[in-house]
Design a protein around this motif. Structure first.
Motif, PDB file in Angstrom:
ATOM      1  N   GLN A 197      28.429 -19.116  91.643  1.00 20.22           N
ATOM      2  CA  GLN A 197      27.143 -19.024  90.959  1.00 20.22           C
ATOM      3  C   GLN A 197      27.247 -17.919  89.931  1.00 20.22           C
ATOM      4  N   MET A 198      27.016 -18.271  88.678  1.00 23.80           N
ATOM      5  CA  MET A 198      27.154 -17.311  87.583  1.00 23.80           C
ATOM      6  C   MET A 198      25.787 -17.087  86.932  1.00 23.80           C
ATOM      7  N   ASN A 199      25.281 -15.889  87.031  1.00 25.43           N
ATOM      8  CA  ASN A 199      23.994 -15.522  86.444  1.00 25.43           C
ATOM      9  C   ASN A 199      24.180 -14.491  85.347  1.00 25.43           C
ATOM     10  N   SER A 200      23.149 -14.329  84.545  1.00 25.79           N
ATOM     11  CA  SER A 200      23.181 -13.327  83.456  1.00 25.79           C
ATOM     12  C   SER A 200      24.458 -13.469  82.637  1.00 25.79           C
ATOM     13  N   LEU A 201      24.753 -14.685  82.246  1.00 23.33           N
ATOM     14  CA  LEU A 201      26.000 -14.946  81.526  1.00 23.33           C
ATOM     15  C   LEU A 201      26.002 -14.284  80.160  1.00 23.33           C
ATOM     16  N   LYS A 202      27.200 -13.869  79.759  1.00 24.67           N
ATOM     17  CA  LYS A 202      27.400 -13.197  78.490  1.00 24.67           C
ATOM     18  C   LYS A 202      28.405 -13.992  77.656  1.00 24.67           C
ATOM     19  N   PRO A 203      28.373 -13.843  76.342  1.00 27.14           N
ATOM     20  CA  PRO A 203      29.362 -14.542  75.508  1.00 27.14           C
ATOM     21  C   PRO A 203      30.795 -14.254  75.924  1.00 27.14           C
ATOM     22  N   GLU A 204      31.056 -13.064  76.415  1.00 27.91           N
ATOM     23  CA  GLU A 204      32.416 -12.732  76.829  1.00 27.91           C
ATOM     24  C   GLU A 204      32.838 -13.420  78.130  1.00 27.91           C
ATOM     25  N   ASP A 205      31.923 -14.126  78.770  1.00 24.45           N
ATOM     26  CA  ASP A 205      32.294 -14.944  79.931  1.00 24.45           C
ATOM     27  C   ASP A 205      32.851 -16.300  79.515  1.00 24.45           C
TER      28      ASP A 205
END
Length: 124
Positions: A82-90
């Protein structure tokens, strides 16, 4: 022999969420560690998170700690991220990997089995 298949990648805006899943076939995850790795263009494949199937113990890279959660579904022989608060660097191709044993390793060479990868793109 374990075959792994990832699903759940896609395009999301920064701050959004995605859930990746890794389904195993061939044998169960009974004595395995399952890890998630990612590889961005021009970069090395890096460890993201791992789980010890027998105990549910987990370990995370500092870059995702507090934002990503790895967990297992015993009934489905599946591990999800589960991936939350995703950022462009992800943004990267995310791979599921498995190794026989109980130690969560963070280097890709320690893992015997790999999925084909799923693309995650985070727009700013």
């Amino acid at each position: 022999q374990v075959q792994l298949e990832e699903s759940g990648g896609g395009l999301v805006q920064a701050g959004g969420s995605l859930r990746l899943s890794c389904a195993a076939s061939g044998r169960t995850f009974s004595n395995h560690v399952v890890g998630w790795f990612r590889q961005a263009p021009g970069k090395e494949r890096e460890f993201v998170a791992g789980i010890r199937w027998s105990t549910g113990g987990t370990y995370y890279a500092d870059s995702v700690k507090g934002r990503f959660t790895i967990f297992r579904d015993n009934g489905k022989n599946m591990v999800s991220l589960q991936m939350n608060s995703l950022k462009p660097e992800d943004t990267a191709v995310y791979y599921c990997a498995a190794r026989i044993g109980t130690v969560i390793k963070t280097t890709k060479d320690e893992y015997e089995y790999w999925g084909q990868g799923t693309q995650v793109t985070v727009s700013s």
